[in-house]
Design a protein around this motif. Sequence first.
Motif, PDB file in Angstrom:
ATOM      1  N   GLU A   1     -75.771  10.479  34.378  1.00 55.94           N
ATOM      2  CA  GLU A   1     -77.165  10.333  33.966  1.00 55.94           C
ATOM      3  C   GLU A   1     -77.235   9.241  32.887  1.00 55.94           C
ATOM      4  O   GLU A   1     -76.365   9.162  32.015  1.00 55.94           O
ATOM      5  CB  GLU A   1     -77.578  11.694  33.358  1.00 55.94           C
ATOM      6  N   PHE A   2     -78.228   8.402  32.933  1.00 58.34           N
ATOM      7  CA  PHE A   2     -78.441   7.402  31.878  1.00 58.34           C
ATOM      8  C   PHE A   2     -79.004   8.093  30.642  1.00 58.34           C
ATOM      9  O   PHE A   2     -79.981   8.831  30.718  1.00 58.34           O
ATOM     10  CB  PHE A   2     -79.422   6.326  32.360  1.00 58.34           C
ATOM     11  N   MET A   3     -78.360   7.868  29.491  1.00 54.73           N
ATOM     12  CA  MET A   3     -78.853   8.449  28.240  1.00 54.73           C
ATOM     13  C   MET A   3     -79.532   7.366  27.416  1.00 54.73           C
ATOM     14  O   MET A   3     -78.962   6.295  27.185  1.00 54.73           O
ATOM     15  CB  MET A   3     -77.693   9.034  27.414  1.00 54.73           C
ATOM     16  N   ALA A   4     -80.729   7.673  26.932  1.00 50.59           N
ATOM     17  CA  ALA A   4     -81.412   6.742  26.022  1.00 50.59           C
ATOM     18  C   ALA A   4     -81.036   7.113  24.598  1.00 50.59           C
ATOM     19  O   ALA A   4     -80.550   8.210  24.347  1.00 50.59           O
ATOM     20  CB  ALA A   4     -82.920   6.845  26.228  1.00 50.59           C
ATOM     21  N   GLY A   5     -81.266   6.192  23.672  1.00 47.70           N
ATOM     22  CA  GLY A   5     -81.004   6.488  22.268  1.00 47.70           C
ATOM     23  C   GLY A   5     -80.275   5.346  21.601  1.00 47.70           C
ATOM     24  O   GLY A   5     -80.185   4.249  22.144  1.00 47.70           O
ATOM     25  N   GLU A   6     -79.745   5.624  20.414  1.00 44.96           N
ATOM     26  CA  GLU A   6     -78.995   4.613  19.660  1.00 44.96           C
ATOM     27  C   GLU A   6     -77.533   5.051  19.586  1.00 44.96           C
ATOM     28  O   GLU A   6     -77.234   6.211  19.328  1.00 44.96           O
ATOM     29  CB  GLU A   6     -79.603   4.490  18.248  1.00 44.96           C
ATOM     30  N   GLU A   7     -76.623   4.096  19.815  1.00 48.65           N
ATOM     31  CA  GLU A   7     -75.204   4.438  19.830  1.00 48.65           C
ATOM     32  C   GLU A   7     -74.561   4.287  18.463  1.00 48.65           C
ATOM     33  O   GLU A   7     -74.894   3.375  17.710  1.00 48.65           O
ATOM     34  CB  GLU A   7     -74.465   3.497  20.782  1.00 48.65           C
ATOM     35  N   ALA A   8     -73.626   5.159  18.170  1.00 52.73           N
ATOM     36  CA  ALA A   8     -72.827   5.019  16.958  1.00 52.73           C
ATOM     37  C   ALA A   8     -71.456   5.624  17.213  1.00 52.73           C
ATOM     38  O   ALA A   8     -71.276   6.418  18.138  1.00 52.73           O
ATOM     39  CB  ALA A   8     -73.502   5.713  15.784  1.00 52.73           C
ATOM     40  N   SER A   9     -70.507   5.226  16.397  1.00 46.34           N
ATOM     41  CA  SER A   9     -69.126   5.682  16.566  1.00 46.34           C
ATOM     42  C   SER A   9     -68.748   6.580  15.407  1.00 46.34           C
ATOM     43  O   SER A   9     -69.017   6.255  14.251  1.00 46.34           O
ATOM     44  CB  SER A   9     -68.179   4.484  16.615  1.00 46.34           C
ATOM     45  N   PHE A  10     -68.099   7.680  15.732  1.00 48.27           N
ATOM     46  CA  PHE A  10     -67.713   8.675  14.747  1.00 48.27           C
ATOM     47  C   PHE A  10     -66.202   8.823  14.834  1.00 48.27           C
ATOM     48  O   PHE A  10     -65.669   9.063  15.916  1.00 48.27           O
ATOM     49  CB  PHE A  10     -68.425   9.990  15.092  1.00 48.27           C
ATOM     50  N   PHE A  11     -65.522   8.670  13.703  1.00 47.15           N
ATOM     51  CA  PHE A  11     -64.060   8.714  13.689  1.00 47.15           C
ATOM     52  C   PHE A  11     -63.580   9.935  12.924  1.00 47.15           C
ATOM     53  O   PHE A  11     -63.990  10.155  11.784  1.00 47.15           O
ATOM     54  CB  PHE A  11     -63.493   7.448  13.039  1.00 47.15           C
ATOM     55  N   VAL A  12     -62.721  10.718  13.562  1.00 43.50           N
ATOM     56  CA  VAL A  12     -62.124  11.864  12.884  1.00 43.50           C
ATOM     57  C   VAL A  12     -60.610  11.826  13.104  1.00 43.50           C
ATOM     58  O   VAL A  12     -60.134  11.274  14.095  1.00 43.50           O
ATOM     59  CB  VAL A  12     -62.661  13.219  13.407  1.00 43.50           C
ATOM     60  N   LEU A  13     -59.890  12.421  12.156  1.00 43.99           N
ATOM     61  CA  LEU A  13     -58.474  12.690  12.376  1.00 43.99           C
ATOM     62  C   LEU A  13     -58.351  14.153  12.760  1.00 43.99           C
ATOM     63  O   LEU A  13     -59.116  14.995  12.277  1.00 43.99           O
ATOM     64  CB  LEU A  13     -57.664  12.434  11.107  1.00 43.99           C
ATOM     65  N   SER A  14     -57.380  14.433  13.632  1.00 40.96           N
ATOM     66  CA  SER A  14     -57.075  15.834  13.934  1.00 40.96           C
ATOM     67  C   SER A  14     -55.562  15.990  14.038  1.00 40.96           C
ATOM     68  O   SER A  14     -54.881  15.130  14.602  1.00 40.96           O
ATOM     69  CB  SER A  14     -57.714  16.279  15.242  1.00 40.96           C
ATOM     70  N   ASP A  15     -55.052  17.069  13.469  1.00 40.69           N
ATOM     71  CA  ASP A  15     -53.621  17.372  13.598  1.00 40.69           C
ATOM     72  C   ASP A  15     -53.393  18.413  14.687  1.00 40.69           C
ATOM     73  O   ASP A  15     -52.336  19.023  14.768  1.00 40.69           O
ATOM     74  CB  ASP A  15     -53.030  17.812  12.253  1.00 40.69           C
ATOM     75  N   GLY A  16     -54.418  18.621  15.487  1.00 43.24           N
ATOM     76  CA  GLY A  16     -54.321  19.615  16.553  1.00 43.24           C
ATOM     77  C   GLY A  16     -55.210  20.814  16.256  1.00 43.24           C
ATOM     78  O   GLY A  16     -55.665  21.496  17.168  1.00 43.24           O
ATOM     79  N   GLU A  17     -55.446  21.043  14.950  1.00 43.40           N
ATOM     80  CA  GLU A  17     -56.269  22.177  14.518  1.00 43.40           C
ATOM     81  C   GLU A  17     -57.384  21.708  13.602  1.00 43.40           C
ATOM     82  O   GLU A  17     -58.554  21.867  13.887  1.00 43.40           O
ATOM     83  CB  GLU A  17     -55.389  23.155  13.740  1.00 43.40           C
ATOM     84  N   THR A  18     -56.979  21.130  12.458  1.00 44.81           N
ATOM     85  CA  THR A  18     -57.954  20.702  11.462  1.00 44.81           C
ATOM     86  C   THR A  18     -58.593  19.386  11.889  1.00 44.81           C
ATOM     87  O   THR A  18     -57.926  18.520  12.455  1.00 44.81           O
ATOM     88  CB  THR A  18     -57.263  20.515  10.093  1.00 44.81           C
ATOM     89  N   VAL A  19     -59.879  19.265  11.605  1.00 45.12           N
ATOM     90  CA  VAL A  19     -60.603  18.026  11.903  1.00 45.12           C
ATOM     91  C   VAL A  19     -61.106  17.437  10.583  1.00 45.12           C
ATOM     92  O   VAL A  19     -61.743  18.131   9.801  1.00 45.12           O
ATOM     93  CB  VAL A  19     -61.798  18.319  12.835  1.00 45.12           C
ATOM     94  N   LEU A  20     -60.791  16.167  10.341  1.00 48.72           N
ATOM     95  CA  LEU A  20     -61.219  15.512   9.103  1.00 48.72           C
ATOM     96  C   LEU A  20     -61.958  14.208   9.437  1.00 48.72           C
ATOM     97  O   LEU A  20     -61.348  13.255   9.922  1.00 48.72           O
ATOM     98  CB  LEU A  20     -59.995  15.206   8.233  1.00 48.72           C
ATOM     99  N   PRO A  21     -63.271  14.156   9.184  1.00 43.07           N
ATOM    100  CA  PRO A  21     -64.013  12.921   9.446  1.00 43.07           C
ATOM    101  C   PRO A  21     -63.557  11.805   8.509  1.00 43.07           C
ATOM    102  O   PRO A  21     -63.343  12.055   7.318  1.00 43.07           O
ATOM    103  CB  PRO A  21     -65.467  13.298   9.130  1.00 43.07           C
ATOM    104  N   ILE A  22     -63.366  10.604   9.053  1.00 45.97           N
ATOM    105  CA  ILE A  22     -62.918   9.497   8.196  1.00 45.97           C
ATOM    106  C   ILE A  22     -63.851   8.300   8.250  1.00 45.97           C
ATOM    107  O   ILE A  22     -63.521   7.249   7.706  1.00 45.97           O
ATOM    108  CB  ILE A  22     -61.480   9.041   8.536  1.00 45.97           C
ATOM    109  N   GLY A  23     -65.024   8.451   8.851  1.00 46.83           N
ATOM    110  CA  GLY A  23     -65.973   7.355   8.758  1.00 46.83           C
ATOM    111  C   GLY A  23     -66.790   7.166  10.017  1.00 46.83           C
ATOM    112  O   GLY A  23     -66.466   7.689  11.083  1.00 46.83           O
ATOM    113  N   THR A  24     -67.862   6.430   9.852  1.00 48.75           N
ATOM    114  CA  THR A  24     -68.761   6.128  10.964  1.00 48.75           C
ATOM    115  C   THR A  24     -68.923   4.611  11.045  1.00 48.75           C
ATOM    116  O   THR A  24     -68.701   3.907  10.069  1.00 48.75           O
ATOM    117  CB  THR A  24     -70.147   6.756  10.734  1.00 48.75           C
ATOM    118  N   ALA A  25     -69.289   4.129  12.226  1.00 44.41           N
ATOM    119  CA  ALA A  25     -69.490   2.682  12.381  1.00 44.41           C
ATOM    120  C   ALA A  25     -70.433   2.428  13.541  1.00 44.41           C
ATOM    121  O   ALA A  25     -70.664   3.301  14.378  1.00 44.41           O
ATOM    122  CB  ALA A  25     -68.153   1.981  12.632  1.00 44.41           C
ATOM    123  N   GLN A  26     -70.985   1.243  13.543  1.00 46.79           N
ATOM    124  CA  GLN A  26     -71.740   0.782  14.700  1.00 46.79           C
ATOM    125  C   GLN A  26     -71.200  -0.586  15.070  1.00 46.79           C
ATOM    126  O   GLN A  26     -70.855  -1.374  14.192  1.00 46.79           O
ATOM    127  CB  GLN A  26     -73.241   0.715  14.373  1.00 46.79           C
TER     128      GLN A  26
END
Length: 420
Positions: free
Chosen positions: A185-210
């Motif tokens: 399906e075509f999705m409308a909207g604005e795109e952005a990138s979300f970066f997280v680290l994961s060690d398999g369990e814990t999730v740690l966000p490390i920044g966003t970008a476009q």
Amino acid sequence: MNILILGGGGREHALAWAVLQNPKCDRLIVAPGNAGIDMIAECADFDIEDGEAVVGFAVEESVDFVIIGPEAPLAAGVSDALAAAGILVFGPSAAAARLEASKAFTKEICDACGAPTAAWARFTDADAARAYVEAQGAPIVIKADGLAAGKGVVVAETLEQALAAIDDILGGAFGAAGAEVVIEEFMAGEEASFFVLSDGETVLPIGTAQDHKRIGDGDTGPNTGGMGAYSPAPILSDEVAERALAQIVRPTIAEMARRGTPYRGVLYAGLMIENGEPRLVEYNARFGDPECQVLMMRLGGQALDLMLACAEGRLAEMAVNWADDHAMTVVMAAKGYPGSYAKGSVIGGLDRLREDSHHMVFHAGTKAVGGTIRANGGRVLNVTARGATLAEAHARAYGMIDRIDWPEGVYRRDIGWRAL
Ligand code: AMP
Ligand code: GLY
């Protein structure tokens, strides 16, 4: 410690630059590297997609930690080979990297964990695919299932384009990567990138970008690997990021663990955001290029501590030390890119530029010949700056570009326009 980075683009130059700011790094080797990386680290040449070759080199050179930059070695199982040899590695296993290597796999994971994403179907049979597209109508998105260097996606505005894309992909234009087609399906909207680290369990966000994918100002012309990026992405507000974590990223990490293929490394979620609601477009199992350049500019030396903690399963004890800052990178490409372009033109003025924690030129595709730096790829330089505001980062980046003497280079004048 002795550190080895695999890769040779602007992403790896930025990773090398950040790692070198951390006193834990005693020796840094980058394979294959490039002319810019060669100015700050040792470069080595061996097949980085061959697990045995990577392990052999790492043992020989007493490497303590390997950071894998691009997707190809991940998909080829280089992380698995290093882990089996007892060498600490940042980068997911081949089984976990399927989140990037197979679009159908990612959609299955989304379905299994309830992550919001575009409705989809998968086909190996062209007639069935055509019938589905005719029933759905345009716009519609046609994707080769496997890794196709960013070229396997067609956002079809008409039925004809969609049908042609199906014929291309299932007709073999992408080899094995196109053995199956995923239709979305075509999705409308604005795109952005979300970066997280994961060690398999814990999730740690490390920044966003476009990033800006089109070659031309105003987001026009053909798609590229990315002509510039900035961080943070204003559209990914704390609230939207929290929603993306709760609805998409954490359920994905939990589902991967449940299947016995825990995801360890950086997970790059491409999101489509409409009315504050994020939906998943795609995952990548690595840092984006050029998004990594702006993330590293903002994280600096702590990036190494974070990647180490991620590899060692200690993310729960880590926190990101955020500066309230902004970074921008502008890509200088060879004239003709993303079509055919010439290699070898001389780039002048780089040695006169100030480079510090706020100004860096990361090399993406360069080669040193005699005393000169020459273009050696499509995307050639990533002119990167940091500032208290995005406007300041923008002014600094374009200020550097104005002093680079490369008539054969092209770049966009409007990186960051949405956020500025
Ligand atoms: P991908 O390689 O899956 O990220 O696709 C490349 C680009 O195509 C994305 O960055 C989007 O701009 C666009 N795209 C992919 N899937 C969709 C979709 N379902 N709806 C709208 N645009 C999409
Ligand atoms: N800049 C997009 C990517 O690295 O996939």
